[in-house]
Scaffold this active site. Structure first.
Site, PDB file in Angstrom:
ATOM      1  N   PRO A  85      -0.917   3.076  -0.605  1.00 44.90           N
ATOM      2  CA  PRO A  85      -2.006   4.035  -0.798  1.00 44.90           C
ATOM      3  C   PRO A  85      -2.774   4.317   0.489  1.00 44.90           C
ATOM      4  O   PRO A  85      -3.277   3.411   1.137  1.00 44.90           O
ATOM      5  CB  PRO A  85      -2.903   3.342  -1.829  1.00 44.90           C
ATOM      6  N   GLU A  86      -2.820   5.587   0.867  1.00 44.36           N
ATOM      7  CA  GLU A  86      -3.663   6.042   1.967  1.00 44.36           C
ATOM      8  C   GLU A  86      -4.468   7.220   1.442  1.00 44.36           C
ATOM      9  O   GLU A  86      -4.441   7.510   0.243  1.00 44.36           O
ATOM     10  CB  GLU A  86      -2.814   6.378   3.191  1.00 44.36           C
ATOM     11  N   LYS A 133     -10.267   5.922   0.665  1.00 41.44           N
ATOM     12  CA  LYS A 133      -9.303   5.212  -0.177  1.00 41.44           C
ATOM     13  C   LYS A 133      -9.925   4.729  -1.487  1.00 41.44           C
ATOM     14  O   LYS A 133      -9.328   3.932  -2.207  1.00 41.44           O
ATOM     15  CB  LYS A 133      -8.722   4.025   0.592  1.00 41.44           C
ATOM     16  N   ARG A 140      -1.081  -6.387  10.110  1.00 41.40           N
ATOM     17  CA  ARG A 140      -0.352  -5.321   9.432  1.00 41.40           C
ATOM     18  C   ARG A 140       0.870  -4.925  10.258  1.00 41.40           C
ATOM     19  O   ARG A 140       0.825  -4.955  11.482  1.00 41.40           O
ATOM     20  CB  ARG A 140      -1.254  -4.091   9.249  1.00 41.40           C
TER      21      ARG A 140
END
Length: 286
Positions: free
Chosen positions: A2-3, A51, A250
Site C-alpha cells: 500500500p502506497e 496512507k 526496507r
C-alpha cells in the site's frame, strides 16, 4: 504494497460502497472499541490522507485506519463469500443493506471525533493526491535536513504524504541518483523537479490495477523488485540492499550505472535478488 495510490483506490471503493448509506452492521475487533456500536449511523464519506483512511460517520465520528504493509479493506455484496484471509485476521466489519466492508490485518484502527482528525493525520506533509498538495512546501520539508539520505526523506510522511518503498526506488532512478545521496546534494534542477515528478507518478497510477512507472507494456517498473535483472536502460545488473526509513530497514533497489551517489555503507546486507512479476509489487487493498 500500500502506497498513496493504493490507499486512494481503497478509499474510492469504500466510498462507493458505503457513502450515503446507513450502517446495519458494525463490528470493531480491537479491544478498545469492542463495545462500540456504529449501527444506525450513515457513512458520510471515505477520504484518503496519504496512507491513512478516514471513514466519516454521522454524528461527528471518524473511523481511522492505516494499512501499513499487510492491511486491506475488502468490499463484498451481501451473500458473497469473504476471501481476504482467515477470520481471526478481521479487525473491522461495516455493513449496509447491500454491501459489507471488511478490514483485514489493520495495524491501526481507532474511533475518534471528526473534529479531532488532526490528532491522527495532522503530522502529515502535503498529500500527493490530496487537495492540500503544495509542491513548494513539500520541497521545503524535504530539504530541511540536507544531510539526510534521499530515500529516507522520501519515506518520511511528515515531508510529503503518499510515497512508499516502490516509489522511493523508482523516483531515485528517474532522478539519476542513489537513495543514499544526501538530499542536500541533489542537483538543484532535479530537486525542483522532484515534487512534480512524484505527483505525476502517483496520479498516473491511481486508476491502474497494476502500477507502472516505465510507460512500457513489457516491464512495469525500472528497478523495484528487479535485482539482479539487467537495467532497462543500460543493461547493468540492478542492485538491492536494505535502507532504513527511521523505523525499520526496507528493501531498496538501484542501478549502479544510471544512478550516481553513495551506495550502502560497508557491512550492510545485500538483499537476495528476486525477479518479481509485473503485478507483484501492486495492490493489496480492495
Amino acid at each position: 504494497m500500500p502506497e498513496g495510490d493504493t490507499v486512494w483506490q481503497a478509499a474510492r471503493r469504500l466510498h462507493i460502497a458505503l457513502a450515503g448509506k446507513v450502517l446495519t452492521r458494525s463490528d470493531l475487533r480491537v479491544p478498545k472499541y469492542a463495545t462500540a456500536d456504529l449501527t444506525g449511523r450513515a457513512v458520510l464519506d471515505v477520504t484518503p490522507r496519504g496512507k491513512h483512511l478516514l471513514t466519516r460517520l454521522e454524528g461527528g465520528l471518524t473511523l481511522h485506519s492505516h494499512l501499513r504493509m499487510d492491511g486491506s479493506w475488502k468490499v463484498y455484496a451481501n451473500g458473497q463469500r469473504w476471501s481476504g484471509g482467515p477470520t481471526h485476521q478481521i479487525r473491522a466489519i461495516l455493513g449496509t443493506a447491500d454491501r459489507t466492508a471488511v478490514g483485514y490485518r489493520l495495524p491501526v484502527l481507532e474511533l475518534l471525533r471528526t473534529a479531532d482528525e488532526d490528532r491522527a493525520v495532522g503530522h502529515l506533509g502535503p498529500d500527493l493526491l490530496g487537495p492540500d498538495w503544495n509542491p513548494d512546501k513539500a520541497l521545503e520539508n524535504l530539504l530541511r535536513d540536507p544531510a539526510r539520505p534521499l530515500g529516507e526523506a522520501l519515506l518520511d510522511q511528515r515531508n510529503l504524504a503518499g510515497i512508499g518503498n516502490v516509489y522511493k526506488s523508482e523516483l531515485c532512478f528517474l532522478l539519476g541518483v542513489t537513495p543514499w545521496l544526501p538530499i542536500g546534494a541533489l542537483p538543484a534542477d532535479r530537486a525542483v523537479q522532484l515534487p512534480a515528478l512524484a505527483k505525476k507518478l502517483l496520479e498516473a497510477n491511481r486508476e491502474r490495477p497494476a502500477r507502472n512507472t516505465t510507460t512500457r507494456r513489457d516491464q512495469n517498473l525500472f528497478v523495484y523488485g528487479r535485482a539482479p535483472r539487467p537495467c532497462l536502460r543500460c543493461g547493468t545488473r540492478i542492485q538491492s540492499a536494505d535502507q532504513g526509513d527511521g523505523s525499520r530497514e526496507r528493501p531498496t533497489y538501484w542501478c549502479p550505472r544510471c544512478q550516481s551517489g553513495p551506495t550502502p555503507p560497508p557491512g550492510s546486507t545485500p538483499r537476495p535478488g528476486t525477479a518479481q512479476s509485473r503485478t507483484s509489487p501492486r495492490r493489496t487493498a480492495n
